[in-house]
Design a protein around this motif. Sequence first.
Motif, short mmCIF file in Angstrom:
data_model
loop_
_atom_site.label_atom_id
_atom_site.label_comp_id
_atom_site.label_asym_id
_atom_site.label_seq_id
_atom_site.Cartn_x
_atom_site.Cartn_y
_atom_site.Cartn_z
N GLU A 138 -6.81 46.42 43.66
CA GLU A 138 -7.08 45.66 44.88
C GLU A 138 -8.52 45.86 45.40
N THR A 139 -9.32 46.63 44.65
CA THR A 139 -10.67 46.87 45.14
C THR A 139 -11.66 46.09 44.30
N ARG A 140 -12.52 45.36 44.96
CA ARG A 140 -13.51 44.59 44.21
C ARG A 140 -14.71 45.46 43.87
N GLY A 141 -15.35 45.11 42.80
CA GLY A 141 -16.64 45.73 42.50
C GLY A 141 -16.60 47.08 41.82
N VAL A 142 -15.40 47.57 41.49
CA VAL A 142 -15.34 48.89 40.84
C VAL A 142 -15.99 48.83 39.46
N ALA A 143 -15.64 47.79 38.71
CA ALA A 143 -16.20 47.68 37.36
C ALA A 143 -17.72 47.56 37.42
N ALA A 144 -18.21 46.77 38.37
CA ALA A 144 -19.66 46.60 38.50
C ALA A 144 -20.32 47.94 38.83
N ALA A 145 -19.71 48.67 39.77
CA ALA A 145 -20.27 49.97 40.17
C ALA A 145 -20.23 50.95 39.00
N ALA A 146 -19.12 50.90 38.26
CA ALA A 146 -18.99 51.82 37.13
C ALA A 146 -20.06 51.51 36.09
N LEU A 147 -20.22 50.24 35.78
CA LEU A 147 -21.20 49.88 34.75
C LEU A 147 -22.61 50.20 35.22
N ALA A 148 -22.87 50.04 36.51
CA ALA A 148 -24.21 50.37 37.02
C ALA A 148 -24.46 51.87 36.83
N ALA A 149 -23.43 52.67 37.13
CA ALA A 149 -23.59 54.13 36.98
C ALA A 149 -23.78 54.50 35.51
N LEU A 150 -23.28 53.64 34.64
CA LEU A 150 -23.35 53.94 33.20
C LEU A 150 -24.56 53.30 32.52
N THR A 151 -25.48 52.80 33.31
CA THR A 151 -26.65 52.13 32.72
C THR A 151 -27.35 52.98 31.64
N PRO A 152 -27.50 54.29 31.83
CA PRO A 152 -28.20 55.06 30.79
C PRO A 152 -27.43 55.18 29.48
N PHE A 153 -26.19 54.75 29.49
CA PHE A 153 -25.37 54.93 28.29
C PHE A 153 -25.06 53.58 27.67
N HIS A 154 -24.77 53.63 26.38
CA HIS A 154 -24.42 52.39 25.72
C HIS A 154 -22.91 52.24 25.75
N VAL A 155 -22.43 51.33 26.61
CA VAL A 155 -20.98 51.12 26.71
C VAL A 155 -20.56 50.15 25.62
N GLU A 156 -19.71 50.63 24.71
CA GLU A 156 -19.38 49.81 23.54
C GLU A 156 -18.11 49.00 23.73
N MET A 157 -17.32 49.40 24.69
CA MET A 157 -16.06 48.69 24.89
C MET A 157 -15.66 48.90 26.33
N LEU A 158 -15.01 47.91 26.92
CA LEU A 158 -14.57 48.01 28.30
C LEU A 158 -13.17 47.43 28.34
N SER A 159 -12.25 48.14 28.96
CA SER A 159 -10.88 47.65 28.93
C SER A 159 -10.17 47.99 30.22
#
Length: 451
Positions: A398-419
């Motif tokens: 029910e919370t918006r923006g969690v994925a965006a915030a998570a991906l922003a925090a993970l900018t230094p890393f190469h995220v290969e999969m998101l599920s």
Amino acid sequence: MPLVMKFGGSSVADAACMRQAAQLVEQALPHAPLVVLSAMGKTTDALFRGARAARDGRLDAARAELEQIGARHVDAARGLFDGAPPAELEQALRGRLEELERIFQGLALLAELSPRSMDAIAARGELLSTTLFAAYFRQRSADSEWFDARSVLRTDSAHGAAQPRMESVRALALERLAPRLAPGRALVTQGYIGADETGATTTLGRGGSDWSASLLGAALGAHEVQIWTDVEGVYTADPRLAPRAEPIAELSFAEAAELAAFGAKVLHPATIQPAVEANIPVTVRHTLRPAGRFTTIRGTSRGARSVTALATRGPVHVLTVTSSRMLAQAGFLARLFEVFGDEGVSVDLVATAEVSVSLTVEADAPLERLVARIAPFARCEVARERAIVALVGERLRETRGVAAAALAALTPFHVEMLSMGANEINLSVVVKAEQAHDALRALHARFFESA
Ligand code: ADP
Ligand code: ASP
Ligand code: MG
């Protein structure tokens, strides 16, 4: 209604810890405690190492492991009984150790170690710790009894990772355990171990004592299952990885199950299931700080945060399967998953695109066989040494923006999969295994450390 109190390896690691555990059990005597113990810390690892050394013909190394195990138990016995343990206890401990020595000689002679033998050996850790603890507890508090968990914890015969037969466990627990439980007395039994229909000793898999506790708690209709360990509950992340992690006061069954499945070692992944079915709260508490914080896990939780906790698990392998034709082609996914089903490999995360699907499998999955079976109908690329980092929370959905915030925090890393898990309480990413801890810390800083 009884109370189940499970003490993990570090909570019974030496005389001082056992004294503390005994004191907690004593305080709980009015609640008819069933005490479920792990082996003394490090013992199970040593039994595995010793058995393998014996099988490989390195009897000296195997004996050295046994000596250390023996010394640990004898030291603890001396500590608990002020230097003079009762003769029967010393004899019982010595008897079990000598038996192990004979088993190790047998392994060396046969140069063979079956999963069945390994279970019989591994079980000795819990048999030893409970023998010692029960003797000590009897001395402190007259009304108590040692109980062999194998007489109620009926399982299938999958040695090393046995599955409990819940109907039998329930019936046996009511017949054999329940009549022995009463306010004012404690029953001391083993976690981790069980027996199949033929009476052969089985184990529930590493870390399985938590599961034993909840299985027995569910079978008995306990009012609470207490998991006593070396942390003040389930934290926002493994405190060894994220030093600023904090204990969580309340977790839902679903959150706890998800965290355990995605690597939070504080609970064995199967622990929550029996508790859910019987609707019994599970609490996680610190043996050496009983008045400190702790976590209560129950049906629903009132947590306010969008992300409740983080966990990481690895290494895993990522398989990316690309159909030579269209993915939408009817039956492609069915055919693909049939391969995993046939090979008995469980798939964790799945992400699909138009013509390809990525999925993760455990590091011990038979990669060559999987790839060979997929090759006739699709191209398969394998990325090894990856890890899953999971964000878990009932409020994710029910919370918006969690994925965006998570991906922003993970900018230094190469995220290969998101599920996003189908239950919508788990958002997982896959990164290189060597980056997983840093990625977890970055997420922890983003979601839990900003003022
Ligand atoms: P026990 O021997 O009592 O079963 P374990 O070592 O199996 O204890 O589990 C406790 C450990 O789990 C802690 O010391 C901690 O490092 C680890 N752990 C992993 N994830 C978490 C988490 N989210 N919260 C608390 N502890 C965690
Ligand atoms: N002693 C077993 C192990 O180390 C079970 C447990 O501690 O939960 O895996
Ligand atoms: Mg454990």
